[in-house]
Design an enzyme around this catalytic site. Structure first.
Site, PDB file in Angstrom:
ATOM      1  N   TRP A 102       0.949  -1.213   0.033  1.00  0.00           N
ATOM      2  CA  TRP A 102      -0.049   0.049  -0.118  1.00  0.00           C
ATOM      3  C   TRP A 102       0.878   1.227   0.077  1.00  0.00           C
ATOM      4  O   TRP A 102       0.520   2.184  -0.625  1.00  0.00           O
ATOM      5  CB  TRP A 102      -0.880  -0.010   1.188  1.00  0.00           C
ATOM      6  CG  TRP A 102      -2.141  -0.931   1.018  1.00  0.00           C
ATOM      7  CD1 TRP A 102      -2.326  -2.268   1.674  1.00  0.00           C
ATOM      8  CD2 TRP A 102      -3.186  -1.102  -0.224  1.00  0.00           C
ATOM      9  NE1 TRP A 102      -3.384  -2.698   0.979  1.00  0.00           N
ATOM     10  CE2 TRP A 102      -3.888  -2.077   0.043  1.00  0.00           C
ATOM     11  CE3 TRP A 102      -3.395  -0.230  -1.174  1.00  0.00           C
ATOM     12  CZ2 TRP A 102      -4.945  -2.440  -0.847  1.00  0.00           C
ATOM     13  CZ3 TRP A 102      -4.256  -0.761  -1.929  1.00  0.00           C
ATOM     14  CH2 TRP A 102      -5.132  -1.646  -1.794  1.00  0.00           C
ATOM     15  N   ASP A 172      -1.803   6.901   5.774  1.00  0.00           N
ATOM     16  CA  ASP A 172      -2.672   6.018   5.385  1.00  0.00           C
ATOM     17  C   ASP A 172      -3.154   4.925   6.533  1.00  0.00           C
ATOM     18  O   ASP A 172      -2.150   4.171   6.976  1.00  0.00           O
ATOM     19  CB  ASP A 172      -2.286   5.142   4.201  1.00  0.00           C
ATOM     20  CG  ASP A 172      -3.323   3.986   3.676  1.00  0.00           C
ATOM     21  OD1 ASP A 172      -4.143   4.105   4.327  1.00  0.00           O
ATOM     22  OD2 ASP A 172      -2.906   3.533   2.408  1.00  0.00           O
ATOM     23  N   LYS A 196     -12.970  -0.963   5.982  1.00  0.00           N
ATOM     24  CA  LYS A 196     -12.114  -1.950   6.890  1.00  0.00           C
ATOM     25  C   LYS A 196     -12.787  -1.916   8.304  1.00  0.00           C
ATOM     26  O   LYS A 196     -13.295  -2.687   8.960  1.00  0.00           O
ATOM     27  CB  LYS A 196     -10.783  -1.787   6.895  1.00  0.00           C
ATOM     28  CG  LYS A 196     -10.097  -2.623   5.586  1.00  0.00           C
ATOM     29  CD  LYS A 196      -9.140  -1.641   4.762  1.00  0.00           C
ATOM     30  CE  LYS A 196      -8.974  -2.594   3.261  1.00  0.00           C
ATOM     31  NZ  LYS A 196      -7.983  -1.660   2.312  1.00  0.00           N
TER      32      LYS A 196
HETATM   33  C1  LIG Z   1      -7.548  -1.611   1.408  1.00  0.00           C
HETATM   34  C2  LIG Z   1      -6.480  -0.326   1.501  1.00  0.00           C
HETATM   35  C3  LIG Z   1      -6.447   0.699   0.438  1.00  0.00           C
HETATM   36  C4  LIG Z   1      -7.183   0.830  -0.546  1.00  0.00           C
HETATM   37  O1  LIG Z   1      -8.283   1.392  -0.136  1.00  0.00           O
HETATM   38  P1  LIG Z   1      -9.638   1.759  -1.153  1.00  0.00           P
HETATM   39  O2  LIG Z   1     -10.825   2.294  -0.492  1.00  0.00           O
HETATM   40  O3  LIG Z   1      -9.904   0.334  -1.960  1.00  0.00           O
HETATM   41  O4  LIG Z   1      -8.840   2.662  -2.353  1.00  0.00           O
HETATM   42  C5  LIG Z   1      -5.338   1.682   0.646  1.00  0.00           C
HETATM   43  N1  LIG Z   1      -4.507   1.664   1.774  1.00  0.00           N
HETATM   44  C6  LIG Z   1      -4.741   0.346   2.975  1.00  0.00           C
HETATM   45  C7  LIG Z   1      -3.442   0.276   3.831  1.00  0.00           C
HETATM   46  C8  LIG Z   1      -5.577  -0.457   2.600  1.00  0.00           C
HETATM   47  O5  LIG Z   1      -5.569  -1.516   3.516  1.00  0.00           O
END
Ligand SMILES: *Cc1c(COP(=O)(O)O)cnc(C)c1O
Length: 361
Positions: A102, A172, A196
């Site tokens: 990521w 993030d 999530k």
């Molecule tokens: C799932 C995830 C993403 C992507 O998220 P989307 O909402 O599908 O764009 C980005 N960063 C991390 C750490 C993730 O777990």
């Protein structure tokens, strides 16, 4: 309904309370004769949900007064692009710490927009740990430092947030938002896709310090402008009202179980149980991650062979434990034990792991 335990990395399990309340109110929202998701986003009823969501985020995460809470579309992935478009000016460099898949995706978008530097790259160690502060080759006047605080695929987490001095730190936190207290004095922006730890997919929660917001590029198409979203309280255009509502219900649930403190207790209980099982298996199950960097949200492990891994995932599925297949890029097994996963779910998983090990030595 026999509700199974869903360990999927995302979209992922939600609190049953959130699903039930949404289901009870979906068709007729508080005797209005229609659904909340059929209503104008400029009306009183939606506005109440929107405001409550923003204020619950602030309350639960103890967000200081000089930060903005934004509810945006496009998930975390749009943030990968919006961040450099907003903050990476042509005479500047942005630092991206590479800790896994990521972080790398965010870096790729940064690179597509401007000049980027990598203060640390965990590729040689197969992204099995997070860096310590003194390993980071930070650029003194960088536009920002970007990190992924919890790598969903590799199963590693920054135990502490790095110090970046005067350079803004952007995190993030998609797979760990609402699972830890945040040291706001170190953090200028966090963002997280909703699917999530919050709600269904379709939104990114963004929390941004006003100092950083003031630097945001205004010469961009409207949706990409953080300043516009902040000025309009995330109602510049039609918000993802269903996801906002579900987020609101999840935040109420978080409060009802003791807020972040309550979640931290549950988090540690679940993670200790699962990592303990892996450790006690004498190598039958193996976790490739450095102990200090273990993620309490995404737990990865291998079995002695790929055939056994297949069998494990297959039999687990039949036992009502779904979503345990590791990401296709790394293989193995992974259990995402987000906030909504009950302690009982992890207990059931650990019991299954014990029995499977005894039967498949
Ligand atoms: C799932 C995830 C993403 C992507 O998220 P989307 O909402 O599908 O764009 C980005 N960063 C991390 C750490 C993730 O777990």
């Amino acid at each position: 309904m026999a509700r199974i335990f869903n360990f999927s990395a995302g979209p992922s399990t939600l609190p049953l309370e959130t699903l039930q309340e949404a289901s009870d109110k979906l068709v007729d929202y508080e005797n209005s004769g229609m659904s909340l998701i059929e209503m104008s986003h400029r009306g009183k009823q939606y506005d109440a949900v929107h405001s409550e969501t923003v204020s619950l985020v602030k309350e639960v995460l103890e967000v200081p007064a000089d930060y903005h809470v934004l509810l945006l579309q496009g998930g975390a992935t749009l943030q990968f692009g919006m961040i450099p478009l907003a903050f990476l000016k042509s005479d500047m460099v942005a630092d991206y710490i590479l800790t896994g898949s990521w972080a790398k995706k965010a870096y790729d978008d940064g690179k597509a927009v401007g000049r980027v530097n990598v203060p640390w790259d965990g590729a040689d160690e197969k992204y099995s740990r997070m860096p310590s502060q003194n390993e980071l080759n930070l650029t003194p006047d960088a536009a920002y430092v970007h990190i992924c605080s919890n790598e969903t695929i590799g199963g590693i987490q920054f135990p502490q947030f790095p110090e970046t001095g005067n350079v803004p730190l952007i995190c993030d936190m998609s797979s760990e938002i609402m699972s830890r207290k945040l040291p706001w004095e170190k953090i200028d922006m966090v963002y997280a896709g909703s699917q999530k730890n919050l709600a269904p997919a379709g939104m990114a929660l963004v929390i941004m310090k006003d100092d950083l917001l003031q630097k945001a590029n205004k010469v961009l198409p409207a949706y990409l402008r953080y300043d516009l979203h902040a000025e309009k309280n995330s109602l510049y255009n039609t918000p993802p009202s269903f996801v906002v509502w579900m987020t609101c219900l999840t935040l109420r649930w978080i409060k009802s179980i003791g807020g972040i403190d309550g979640l931290i207790k549950r988090r540690d209980e679940k993670a200790d149980m699962l990592y303990g099982m892996i450790e006690d298996s004498n190598g039958y199950y193996s976790n490739p991650v450095d102990k200090a960097s273990r993620s309490p949200m995404n737990v990865v492990w291998r079995l002695p062979s790929e055939d056994l891994e297949k069998k494990f995932i297959d039999e687990a599925g039949k036992a009502g434990l779904s979503g345990l297949k590791g990401h296709r890029s790394v293989g193995g097994c992974r259990a995402s034990i987000y906030n909504a996963m009950p302690v009982d779910g992890v207990k059931t998983l650990v019991d299954f792991m014990k029995t499977f090990m005894e039967n498949n030595r």
